[in-house]
Design a protein around this motif. Structure first.
Motif, mmCIF file in Angstrom:
data_model
loop_
_atom_site.group_PDB
_atom_site.id
_atom_site.type_symbol
_atom_site.label_atom_id
_atom_site.label_comp_id
_atom_site.label_asym_id
_atom_site.label_seq_id
_atom_site.Cartn_x
_atom_site.Cartn_y
_atom_site.Cartn_z
ATOM 1 N N TRP A 53 -22.359 -72.665 62.450
ATOM 2 C CA TRP A 53 -21.241 -71.988 62.736
ATOM 3 C C TRP A 53 -21.102 -71.376 64.013
ATOM 4 O O TRP A 53 -22.374 -70.964 64.676
ATOM 5 C CB TRP A 53 -21.294 -70.791 61.725
ATOM 6 C CG TRP A 53 -21.232 -71.282 60.308
ATOM 7 C CD1 TRP A 53 -22.350 -72.012 59.601
ATOM 8 C CD2 TRP A 53 -20.007 -71.115 59.357
ATOM 9 N NE1 TRP A 53 -21.831 -72.361 58.243
ATOM 10 C CE2 TRP A 53 -20.430 -71.788 58.229
ATOM 11 C CE3 TRP A 53 -18.855 -70.585 59.535
ATOM 12 C CZ2 TRP A 53 -19.739 -71.776 56.961
ATOM 13 C CZ3 TRP A 53 -18.209 -70.672 58.226
ATOM 14 C CH2 TRP A 53 -18.463 -71.059 57.346
ATOM 15 N N GLU A 54 -20.071 -71.076 64.729
ATOM 16 C CA GLU A 54 -19.878 -70.709 66.249
ATOM 17 C C GLU A 54 -19.014 -69.358 66.230
ATOM 18 O O GLU A 54 -18.073 -69.498 65.396
ATOM 19 C CB GLU A 54 -19.338 -71.790 66.962
ATOM 20 C CG GLU A 54 -20.380 -72.066 68.215
ATOM 21 C CD GLU A 54 -19.837 -73.174 69.167
ATOM 22 O OE1 GLU A 54 -20.897 -73.781 69.715
ATOM 23 O OE2 GLU A 54 -18.511 -73.250 69.126
ATOM 24 N N SER A 56 -16.197 -67.471 67.591
ATOM 25 C CA SER A 56 -15.067 -68.144 68.475
ATOM 26 C C SER A 56 -14.672 -66.831 69.391
ATOM 27 O O SER A 56 -14.386 -65.713 68.891
ATOM 28 C CB SER A 56 -13.856 -68.441 67.396
ATOM 29 O OG SER A 56 -12.665 -68.364 68.261
ATOM 30 N N ALA A 58 -11.841 -66.776 70.459
ATOM 31 C CA ALA A 58 -10.291 -66.495 70.483
ATOM 32 C C ALA A 58 -10.227 -65.244 69.211
ATOM 33 O O ALA A 58 -9.453 -64.515 69.453
ATOM 34 C CB ALA A 58 -9.704 -67.684 69.892
ATOM 35 N N ASP A 59 -10.770 -65.414 68.121
ATOM 36 C CA ASP A 59 -10.480 -64.511 66.918
ATOM 37 C C ASP A 59 -11.804 -63.700 66.612
ATOM 38 O O ASP A 59 -11.649 -62.880 65.749
ATOM 39 C CB ASP A 59 -9.875 -65.184 65.900
ATOM 40 C CG ASP A 59 -10.976 -66.385 65.383
ATOM 41 O OD1 ASP A 59 -12.218 -66.308 65.799
ATOM 42 O OD2 ASP A 59 -10.541 -67.036 64.347
ATOM 43 N N HIS A 63 -16.683 -69.792 62.885
ATOM 44 C CA HIS A 63 -15.911 -70.771 62.276
ATOM 45 C C HIS A 63 -17.190 -72.189 62.317
ATOM 46 O O HIS A 63 -17.944 -72.203 63.243
ATOM 47 C CB HIS A 63 -15.117 -71.471 63.318
ATOM 48 C CG HIS A 63 -13.818 -70.530 63.657
ATOM 49 N ND1 HIS A 63 -12.560 -70.818 62.942
ATOM 50 C CD2 HIS A 63 -13.805 -69.478 64.063
ATOM 51 C CE1 HIS A 63 -11.834 -69.912 63.050
ATOM 52 N NE2 HIS A 63 -12.425 -68.908 64.045
ATOM 53 N N VAL A 65 -18.415 -75.561 62.587
ATOM 54 C CA VAL A 65 -18.006 -76.482 63.868
ATOM 55 C C VAL A 65 -18.821 -77.884 63.601
ATOM 56 O O VAL A 65 -18.215 -79.063 64.137
ATOM 57 C CB VAL A 65 -18.530 -76.030 65.337
ATOM 58 C CG1 VAL A 65 -17.582 -74.875 65.817
ATOM 59 C CG2 VAL A 65 -20.138 -75.590 65.259
ATOM 60 N N VAL A 86 -13.290 -68.900 57.620
ATOM 61 C CA VAL A 86 -13.224 -68.225 58.681
ATOM 62 C C VAL A 86 -14.010 -66.800 58.345
ATOM 63 O O VAL A 86 -13.494 -66.155 57.467
ATOM 64 C CB VAL A 86 -12.016 -67.833 59.363
ATOM 65 C CG1 VAL A 86 -12.231 -66.773 60.643
ATOM 66 C CG2 VAL A 86 -11.236 -69.048 59.769
#
Ligand SMILES: Nc1ncnc2c1ncn2[C@@H]1O[C@H](COP(=O)(O)OP(=O)(O)OP(=O)(O)O)[C@@H](O)[C@H]1O
Ligand SMILES: [Mg+2]
Length: 517
Positions: A53-54, A56, A58-59, A63, A65, A86
């Motif tokens: 899981w990375e 992000s 952006a949010d 997430h 991956v 998420v």
């Protein structure tokens, strides 16, 4: 923790550490890191599912991956759920590891409320899970989690060990990502350099070439392999300029005072075969720390020089032709009309003197004066006609060329003439082309007939004068045809002369026609 647990754990954690170290050593692309590490840990432990899981940017959420399944496994429900999940901080097992900042072991996922995928996990028969953070330089990047079907008690030494591995994996990912970015940017720069039309040559502070792009290879005739490592002055600077080049570099290195930097210069360069040619050069110092590096942008301007030279020569010829024309008019006026007018004036004076004494003589004098005046007028008319036929500007190409054809002492067939009016400059050029070509036919061709054709189509006027005479002329041998070429080219057109010996001559002009305005 019992001794028995230690015995079971130690080999497992050693095997995991070993497997991860080996995997990282063999992974060269950032994108391969997670799949390789998941498989290495999962396989070594004999567990069934692993996920990375990375976080992000952006949010600001986690997430999934990458998911790894042991060979023969099919936990597609668990996979589908994880792939679309998420997770924010504190949510699910990955979120809890994020919030805690350390590894977490869940012995039985079914009873664990912080495991939102419990239903899917138990459907897949999964029992136990553990998860640890991935970090680099203290920053949290994400987590790795593993699940197994075998109910397994927490393995503290393994958890401690994977917490350390998480930092190694994180550092590795960040380093590989940076390397990937450098590789991509280098490839992009290389592509830009190689598709540039100008030669781009970089030299180091010792004047040694370190970069030589495709255009440089083409322009100078060296391959990059031949050029790199050579002294740039020896390679592309003509011998006469080398000392100045080296002095300039030395002065810059000593004083830092740039005489040439960032200015556009026109200088002479030298190809591999020793031939010299004009180039436009701009040198820039690359703004990186360390010893200075310089990049030169070199444009071959041979063609531009040739075109400029050609333009200068054609302007000079046009001026020369205009001067010659003025001299001809002056001579004609002097030898012709002026002489007649002078003798006319004399006769009138004589007539005035003899008036009353000799009426008969006076009458004869006046009659002679009248004749003289008629001749002078005719000469002036012809002269004016030769300078610029009035009929051309008043009524256009058809009557002007028909009149011209009727006057020359050779049979002229008119195949086509336009009725429409064209721009002044185009009409004048067409008229002079036909006039000069017909004069040449009369003077040299020994032809029985000449054909004139002028047609306008597709924004182009095509003029042709063809004779069936001796041929054998070549453009440039006299001033008449060269003057025509200048005139036609000045209008953006082309003049071609086709004159095989013994087979007549074709003079053809093609001139773009601007709209009449
Ligand atoms: N129709 C033709 N048939 C055969 N030879 C020609 C023809 N037109 C030109 N030539 C040859 O080409 C040469 C060049 O012609 P050009 O009109 O350029 O110069 P010129 O007539 O000699 O001089 P100018 O036109 O300046 O009075 C001529 O001297 C002649 O030898
Ligand atoms: Mg001529």
């Amino acid at each position: 923790m019992s001794g028995a647990t230690d015995e079971r754990a130690r080999p497992a954690l050693l095997r995991v550490e070993h497997a991860v170290a080996l995997t990282l050593a063999e992974t060269s692309r950032a994108a391969d890191t997670y799949p390789n590490v998941l498989a290495a840990i999962g396989t070594t432990l004999g567990w069934q599912i692993g996920a990375a899981w990375e976080l992000s940017a952006a949010d600001g959420a986690l997430h999934c991956v990458e998911i790894w399944e042991a060979p023969g496994e099919d936990a597609h429900e668990f996979r589908a759920l994880s792939e679309h999940l998420v997770l924010s901080r504190d949510e699910g097992l990955p979120g809890r590891v994020w919030a805690l900042g350390g590894p977490v072991w869940i012995a039985d996922v079914k009873v664990e409320t912080s495991f939102p995928r419990a239903a899917a996990a138990s459907a897949a028969g999964l029992q136990t899970a553990f998860c640890f953070p991935i970090r680099s330089a203290g920053a949290f990047l994400g987590v790795m989690e593993f699940c197994t079907r075998t109910a397994t008690e927490p393995d503290e030494p393994l958890l401690e060990s994977v917490a350390i591995l998480g930092s190694q994996i994180g550092q590795f990912v960040v380093r590989r990502q940076a390397e990937d970015a450098v590789r991509v940017s280098e490839a992009r720069n290389r592509a830009i350099l190689d598709s540039a039309l100008d030669a781009v040559i970089t030299m180091n502070h010792r004047g040694v070439v370190v970069e030589f792009n495709h255009a440089a290879e083409r322009i100078f005739g060296y391959s990059a392999a031949e050029a790199v490592g050579r002294d740039m002055a020896d390679l592309i600077v003509p011998p006469s300029l080398r000392d100045a080049h080296r002095r300039g570099l030395a002065r810059y290195l000593e004083t830092g005072s740039p005489t040439l930097l960032d200015r556009r210069l026109e200088i002479t360069a030298m190809r591999a075969d020793g031939s010299e040619f004009p180039v436009e050069l701009t040198i820039t110092r690359i703004g990186l720390p360390g010893e200075p590096t310089f990049t030169g942008y070199v444009r071959d301007i041979t063609e531009r020089h040739r075109a400029e030279e050609e333009l200068r020569a054609s302007r000079a010829r046009i001026v020369e032709a205009a001067d010659e024309e003025r001299r001809r008019i002056e001579r004609n006026l002097h030898d012709g009309a002026q002489q007649h007018l002078v003798s006319l004036a004399l006769r009138l004076r004589n007539a005035a003197e003899s008036l009353g004494d000799d009426p008969q003589g006076t009458r004869e004098l006046l009659e002679r004066a009248d004749l003289e005046l008629a001749v002078a007028l005719e000469e002036l008319r012809e002269l004016a006609q030769g300078i610029h036929p009035a009929v051309l500007s008043e009524r256009g190409l058809r009557p002007a060329l028909e009149g011209l054809a009727a006057r020359v002492p050779v049979t002229v067939q008119i195949a086509a003439l336009p009725d429409e009016r064209l721009a002044d400059a185009v009409e004048v050029a067409v008229y002079y082309l036909v006039a000069e070509a017909l004069t040449n036919v009369v003077k040299y061709a020994q032809a029985s007939v000449a054909t004139v054709r002028v047609e306008v189509a597709d924004g182009l006027v095509v003029v042709e004068v063809v004779d069936d005479g001796v041929g054998g002329t070549s453009a440039g041998s006299g001033s008449g045809l060269r003057g025509l070429a200048d005139r036609v080219e000045a209008l953006g057109g082309v003049l071609t002369i086709d004159s095989p010996r013994g087979s007549g001559t074709r003079v053809r002009g093609e001139i773009p026609v601007p709209p009449v305005g």
